[in-house]
Design a protein around this motif. Sequence first.
Motif, PDB file in Angstrom:
ATOM      1  N   GLN A   1      -0.082   4.039   0.933  1.00 34.70           N
ATOM      2  CA  GLN A   1      -0.464   4.893   2.056  1.00 34.70           C
ATOM      3  C   GLN A   1       0.135   4.411   3.367  1.00 34.70           C
ATOM      4  O   GLN A   1       0.763   5.163   4.093  1.00 34.70           O
ATOM      5  CB  GLN A   1      -1.996   4.932   2.173  1.00 34.70           C
ATOM      6  CG  GLN A   1      -2.680   5.608   0.998  1.00 34.70           C
ATOM      7  CD  GLN A   1      -2.366   7.092   0.922  1.00 34.70           C
ATOM      8  OE1 GLN A   1      -2.043   7.730   1.913  1.00 34.70           O
ATOM      9  NE2 GLN A   1      -2.451   7.668  -0.268  1.00 34.70           N
ATOM     10  N   CYS A   2      -0.050   3.118   3.659  1.00 35.01           N
ATOM     11  CA  CYS A   2       0.360   2.619   4.963  1.00 35.01           C
ATOM     12  C   CYS A   2       1.444   1.556   4.852  1.00 35.01           C
ATOM     13  O   CYS A   2       2.030   1.155   5.858  1.00 35.01           O
ATOM     14  CB  CYS A   2      -0.847   2.051   5.707  1.00 35.01           C
ATOM     15  SG  CYS A   2      -1.546   0.570   4.954  1.00 35.01           S
TER      16      CYS A   2
ATOM     17  N   CYS B   1      -6.098   0.288   5.420  1.00 33.47           N
ATOM     18  CA  CYS B   1      -6.462   1.704   5.461  1.00 33.47           C
ATOM     19  C   CYS B   1      -7.516   2.056   4.432  1.00 33.47           C
ATOM     20  O   CYS B   1      -8.071   3.139   4.459  1.00 33.47           O
ATOM     21  CB  CYS B   1      -5.226   2.573   5.256  1.00 33.47           C
ATOM     22  SG  CYS B   1      -4.542   2.488   3.586  1.00 33.47           S
TER      23      CYS B   1
ATOM     24  N   CYS C   1       0.839  -1.193   0.000  1.00 29.13           N
ATOM     25  CA  CYS C   1       0.000   0.000   0.000  1.00 29.13           C
ATOM     26  C   CYS C   1       0.876   1.245   0.000  1.00 29.13           C
ATOM     27  O   CYS C   1       1.856   1.337   0.729  1.00 29.13           O
ATOM     28  CB  CYS C   1      -0.917  -0.007   1.216  1.00 29.13           C
ATOM     29  SG  CYS C   1      -1.927   1.467   1.342  1.00 29.13           S
TER      30      CYS C   1
ATOM     31  N   CYS D   1      -6.714  -1.368  -0.124  1.00 28.51           N
ATOM     32  CA  CYS D   1      -5.943  -1.813   1.027  1.00 28.51           C
ATOM     33  C   CYS D   1      -6.898  -2.224   2.140  1.00 28.51           C
ATOM     34  O   CYS D   1      -7.755  -1.446   2.541  1.00 28.51           O
ATOM     35  CB  CYS D   1      -5.030  -0.681   1.489  1.00 28.51           C
ATOM     36  SG  CYS D   1      -4.113  -1.086   2.987  1.00 28.51           S
TER      37      CYS D   1
ATOM     38  N   ASN E   1       1.077  -1.498   3.937  1.00 28.46           N
ATOM     39  CA  ASN E   1       0.575  -2.831   4.232  1.00 28.46           C
ATOM     40  C   ASN E   1       0.721  -3.735   3.010  1.00 28.46           C
ATOM     41  O   ASN E   1       0.559  -3.297   1.875  1.00 28.46           O
ATOM     42  CB  ASN E   1      -0.904  -2.740   4.635  1.00 28.46           C
ATOM     43  CG  ASN E   1      -1.450  -4.088   5.037  1.00 28.46           C
ATOM     44  OD1 ASN E   1      -0.745  -4.896   5.632  1.00 28.46           O
ATOM     45  ND2 ASN E   1      -2.699  -4.343   4.713  1.00 28.46           N
TER      46      ASN E   1
HETATM   47 ZN   LIG Z   1      -3.038   0.863   3.290  1.00 31.13          ZN
END
Ligand SMILES: [Zn+2]
Length: 52
Positions: free
Chosen positions: A6-7, A21, A4, A18, A9
Amino acid sequence: MEYCVQCGNALSSEAKFCPKCGAPVKRELYTAPRPKRGITSPSPIRENPVLT
Ligand SMILES: [Zn+2]
């Protein structure tokens, strides 16, 4: 394995979002790379310059 943006993951290969998130998984980078247009010049030269 994809991660991901963003995070960070770990995502499954078929995941579109994801699970952690909920951020949408971007796959544009892996499919159909856009050919760069380096041939066309931004300012085309006039073949017939008008001199009045
Ligand atoms: Zn994420």
